[in-house]
Scaffold this active site. Sequence first.
Site, PDB file in Angstrom:
ATOM      1  N   CYS A  12      19.704 -41.904 -41.136  1.00  0.00           N
ATOM      2  CA  CYS A  12      20.177 -43.278 -41.068  1.00  0.00           C
ATOM      3  C   CYS A  12      19.126 -44.264 -40.618  1.00  0.00           C
ATOM      4  O   CYS A  12      17.997 -43.898 -40.318  1.00  0.00           O
ATOM      5  CB  CYS A  12      21.333 -43.338 -40.082  1.00  0.00           C
ATOM      6  SG  CYS A  12      22.572 -42.099 -40.382  1.00  0.00           S
ATOM      7  N   GLY A  38      19.933 -45.198 -45.824  1.00  0.00           N
ATOM      8  CA  GLY A  38      21.348 -44.856 -45.911  1.00  0.00           C
ATOM      9  C   GLY A  38      22.115 -45.907 -46.667  1.00  0.00           C
ATOM     10  O   GLY A  38      22.020 -47.092 -46.348  1.00  0.00           O
ATOM     11  N   ASN A 113      20.211 -42.209 -35.462  1.00  0.00           N
ATOM     12  CA  ASN A 113      19.505 -41.640 -36.603  1.00  0.00           C
ATOM     13  C   ASN A 113      19.003 -40.266 -36.172  1.00  0.00           C
ATOM     14  O   ASN A 113      18.216 -40.168 -35.242  1.00  0.00           O
ATOM     15  CB  ASN A 113      18.326 -42.540 -37.001  1.00  0.00           C
ATOM     16  CG  ASN A 113      17.430 -41.918 -38.062  1.00  0.00           C
ATOM     17  OD1 ASN A 113      16.247 -42.201 -38.115  1.00  0.00           O
ATOM     18  ND2 ASN A 113      17.974 -41.076 -38.900  1.00  0.00           N
ATOM     19  N   GLY A 114      19.480 -39.253 -36.862  1.00  0.00           N
ATOM     20  CA  GLY A 114      19.058 -37.898 -36.511  1.00  0.00           C
ATOM     21  C   GLY A 114      20.231 -36.948 -36.597  1.00  0.00           C
ATOM     22  O   GLY A 114      21.232 -37.233 -37.271  1.00  0.00           O
ATOM     23  N   TYR A 253       8.527 -38.780 -48.079  1.00  0.00           N
ATOM     24  CA  TYR A 253       9.588 -39.344 -48.893  1.00  0.00           C
ATOM     25  C   TYR A 253      10.420 -40.422 -48.204  1.00  0.00           C
ATOM     26  O   TYR A 253      10.751 -41.439 -48.795  1.00  0.00           O
ATOM     27  CB  TYR A 253      10.548 -38.227 -49.344  1.00  0.00           C
ATOM     28  CG  TYR A 253      11.822 -38.753 -49.942  1.00  0.00           C
ATOM     29  CD1 TYR A 253      11.855 -39.241 -51.245  1.00  0.00           C
ATOM     30  CD2 TYR A 253      13.008 -38.814 -49.190  1.00  0.00           C
ATOM     31  CE1 TYR A 253      13.027 -39.763 -51.787  1.00  0.00           C
ATOM     32  CE2 TYR A 253      14.176 -39.329 -49.731  1.00  0.00           C
ATOM     33  CZ  TYR A 253      14.176 -39.800 -51.018  1.00  0.00           C
ATOM     34  OH  TYR A 253      15.323 -40.317 -51.541  1.00  0.00           O
TER      35      TYR A 253
HETATM   36  P1  AMP Z   1      16.237 -32.634 -56.200  1.00  0.00           P
HETATM   37  O1  AMP Z   1      16.630 -33.353 -57.426  1.00  0.00           O
HETATM   38  O2  AMP Z   1      17.428 -32.063 -55.472  1.00  0.00           O
HETATM   39  O3  AMP Z   1      15.166 -31.613 -56.400  1.00  0.00           O
HETATM   40  O4  AMP Z   1      15.641 -33.717 -55.192  1.00  0.00           O
HETATM   41  C1  AMP Z   1      14.321 -34.138 -55.328  1.00  0.00           C
HETATM   42  C2  AMP Z   1      14.259 -35.601 -55.585  1.00  0.00           C
HETATM   43  O5  AMP Z   1      15.024 -36.290 -54.591  1.00  0.00           O
HETATM   44  C3  AMP Z   1      12.858 -36.118 -55.517  1.00  0.00           C
HETATM   45  O6  AMP Z   1      12.667 -37.037 -56.569  1.00  0.00           O
HETATM   46  C4  AMP Z   1      12.744 -36.784 -54.158  1.00  0.00           C
HETATM   47  O7  AMP Z   1      12.042 -37.999 -54.258  1.00  0.00           O
HETATM   48  C5  AMP Z   1      14.173 -37.029 -53.734  1.00  0.00           C
HETATM   49  N1  AMP Z   1      14.462 -36.530 -52.381  1.00  0.00           N
HETATM   50  C6  AMP Z   1      13.816 -35.621 -51.658  1.00  0.00           C
HETATM   51  N2  AMP Z   1      14.411 -35.426 -50.465  1.00  0.00           N
HETATM   52  C7  AMP Z   1      15.476 -36.229 -50.436  1.00  0.00           C
HETATM   53  C8  AMP Z   1      16.491 -36.515 -49.471  1.00  0.00           C
HETATM   54  N3  AMP Z   1      16.534 -35.903 -48.298  1.00  0.00           N
HETATM   55  N4  AMP Z   1      17.424 -37.445 -49.784  1.00  0.00           N
HETATM   56  C9  AMP Z   1      17.404 -38.061 -50.967  1.00  0.00           C
HETATM   57  N5  AMP Z   1      16.472 -37.821 -51.920  1.00  0.00           N
HETATM   58  C10 AMP Z   1      15.532 -36.942 -51.663  1.00  0.00           C
END
Ligand code: AMP
Length: 479
Positions: A12, A38, A113-114, A253
């Site tokens: 968050c 979020g 957040n956490g 990210y």
């Molecule tokens: P996935 O499609 O499940 O492999 O998620 C990877 C994609 O989601 C990548 O394009 C990342 O930029 C993004 N991503 C990675 N970690 C997260 C996260 N915790 N929450 C939302 N998006 C994420």
Amino acid sequence: MINFDDKIRDKCGVFGVFGHEDSAALTALGLHALQHRGQESAGIVSFDGKNFNNQLYLGLVGDYFTKEKVISRLPGNASLGHVRYSTTGKTLFKNIQPLFADLLGGGIACSHNGNLTNGIELRKRLIKEGSIFQSTSDTEAFIHLISKSKEKTIVKKIIDALYEIKGAYSFGLLTNKKLIGIRDPLGIRPLVIGSLGNAKIISSETCALDIIGAKFDREIDNGEIVVIDKDGIKSYNPFPNSVQRSCIFEYIYFARPDSILGGKSVYKCRKKMGMQLAKEYETNGDIVIPVPDSGVPAALGYSEESKIPFDLGIIRNHYVGRTFIEPTQKIRQLGIKLKHNPNKELIKGKKVILVDDSIVRGTTALKIIEMIREAEAAEVHMRISSPPIKFPDYYGIDTPKKEELLAATHTLKEMENKLKLDSLHFLSIDGLYKSMGLKERNAIRPQFTDHCFTGDYPTELTDKDEGILSSQLSLLSDS
Ligand code: AMP
């Protein structure tokens, strides 16, 4: 039986203002800049000298907090806000933060957040002792602990409660006299302080200070409590000294690229990760294409280092939320189709090097690669600017349980085959540290927490060790 079915894991944003007549409007702007942290709910609590006021909504900040009538319901010189992300199927109004409670000494609002790694254990204990919980969030356990403390002052009560919680937390708290910012002993999640004239601000990231023209003062230290009131700022350090280990995934990210974290530009770090990736695996390609938007800085770095031209081969529709947020597999896949479209002219007949920051479940990669193939690329090579994610996160980032993590269940070759790639490579862990301006990962005392890649969790995982957390995580998966 206690039902924890809809326990949420918060990933968050926190923002608070003390000492400004437009505190709520400024908080709304700050939250808007933290929207990437979020998108599920947004809330603000203000204190007007007499009463606390709150406005809580499911949805985006801009959908509600741009309305004059919403802001006018939040009078006062002090405000605290929160944007929340959760990935359980259930989106509950009662979980919208800031949570608020009336304690013996007055009201208290709390933004978190956490994720507390002993949140469920604490909750069970507190319920047995007679506490009545109103939300399913672990944050509420912290408020109960503050309330139950026998100490006399609010700061001492908070310290009492902090001694009982474990895990990752950056808290914002608002009382009738104080705005308080707290970071956990390792500083896993970020939190900074800024100034706008005489007003003081707390924020998850510096990009939210920029939006209101506030000056960045400093980061809140790991294990530090910062108390802001009419007399100024006081700092408390109730924990034994420990070395900071902030979460490296913020740099990969999660944080916004225009934020400065730990004195480092997130954008520059991401670009360097791309450069390092190009150094580690030389590839004969015609074009470097980012997976927008998260892969853009790394792809720019990759292109700069490899001298292979960068181009926008995938166009993203910005009016669709982050696909990862959608709770079911079916919707996630639908989301991805809605979100990306190939720039066919650019791709046809080319050897494509596709760059993204991470692979979690592999859903995004699978769809994007299919798209590039349909656009008649000659070859598709994927480069990921972080190491393979093999371990779940328990600190609020919201990666799924181990069985769902593509890299935890497949070898590199198997991933290559499954994703129908000509080749796939991930940044090495030492390469990641080098991109952060360090020599390599210090095996004895790592400079960040990188548990998603290494399984080296820096705190106790009480709920998990008791078998609670892992069963909870299954509830986050597709039903
Ligand atoms: P996935 O499609 O499940 O492999 O998620 C990877 C994609 O989601 C990548 O394009 C990342 O930029 C993004 N991503 C990675 N970690 C997260 C996260 N915790 N929450 C939302 N998006 C994420």
